[in-house]
Design an enzyme around this catalytic site. Sequence first.
Site: not given
Length: 352
Positions: A205-207, A238, A278
């Site tokens: 998950i990073h968007r 992030r 994502d």
Amino acid sequence: MKILTVIGARPQFIKAAVVSRALSEHRPDVREILVHTGQHYDTNMSEVFFEELHIPRPDYNLGIGGGTHGQNTGRMLEKIEELLLSEKPDWTLVYGDTDSTLAGALAAAKQHVPVAHIEAGLRSFNRRMPEEINRVLTDHLASLLFAPTDIARANLLREGVEPDSIRVVGDVMYDAALYYQARARKPAWFDALDIPIDAFVLCTIHRAENTDDPICLRGILAGLEGSELPVILPLHPRTRGKLESMALRLPANIRAVDPVGYLEMAWLEAHCKLIATDSGGVQKEAYFHRKPCVTLRGETEWVELVSHGCNLIAGHSPEAIMAHIKSCQFPAGIDGLYGNGESAPLIARSIR
Ligand code: UDP
């Protein structure tokens, strides 16, 4: 011929690993100057890829990271322009859809240096994504557009891009997946997790649309919590920062680890039951490894994966994530969506 290549983020290192190797086959006629903007700078988001994928050391490291989109893009523009003036390349080569991509393309186009864009024509049709803005603008600045699929080509034609400037070449990430497959490596921590092979969900998950919105992030975590299988989550810096600032705790079935290198990621992808992500690149790697994929976004650029039933779109709805994790299967007989693993040599010949 001198090519100035601008890279700066994890997926670009992986793509550049195979394209730079292909370009090096054309030495001495073709010479590549590698510029790392510094957009990703942690050791496990940058250095590890240069080491294990044997990417040549960057000729320049601009050290520009950690700022806002505007700060980063502006500072990159200024520095890349200086390099264009001193190096005087014949072409500038950029990849994908990050701020480094746009800065490289814009600086070059203004200096009348033709731009080649690898991974051209991808569209989510969601302009709230910074990546969508970067890719649309970069495609319209480029003179040579390497589209991975016919669908990407059609997107470009619809926007009025000159047909002769587009080459459909397949996906360089497939080249990378094939080339490095034999070197995939089990992470040192894997056995200590006591999770059986083929019985876990691999998740990334990073968007920004997910990490920056507590409702999305909570929804995704709730959906993953409903998975009967344990979830291994290599945690992007992030996402780690946002979890901390929102004081969100990970459910017990999610095992967070530091980001892994490409070779360990390839092993995890090959040995998981399914992938929830994502990431654009990881969606395709699920397909390369014949693993079903649940996409943690409301849409994807890689639409052929969805239309062939390899990828289910779940967004951030806990119910959809749980249901898709339970039901998704990799369909039989779906081959050749992204070329034949010879994209990088094709690109190198085409540039030459
Ligand atoms: N990746 C990796 N280690 C990780 C997570 C991802 O090496 O811990 C690799 C992954 O295998 C893929 C690439 O990073 O090749 C995808 O990059 P990312 O998800 O950051 O960007 P996107 O593809 O969404 O642009």
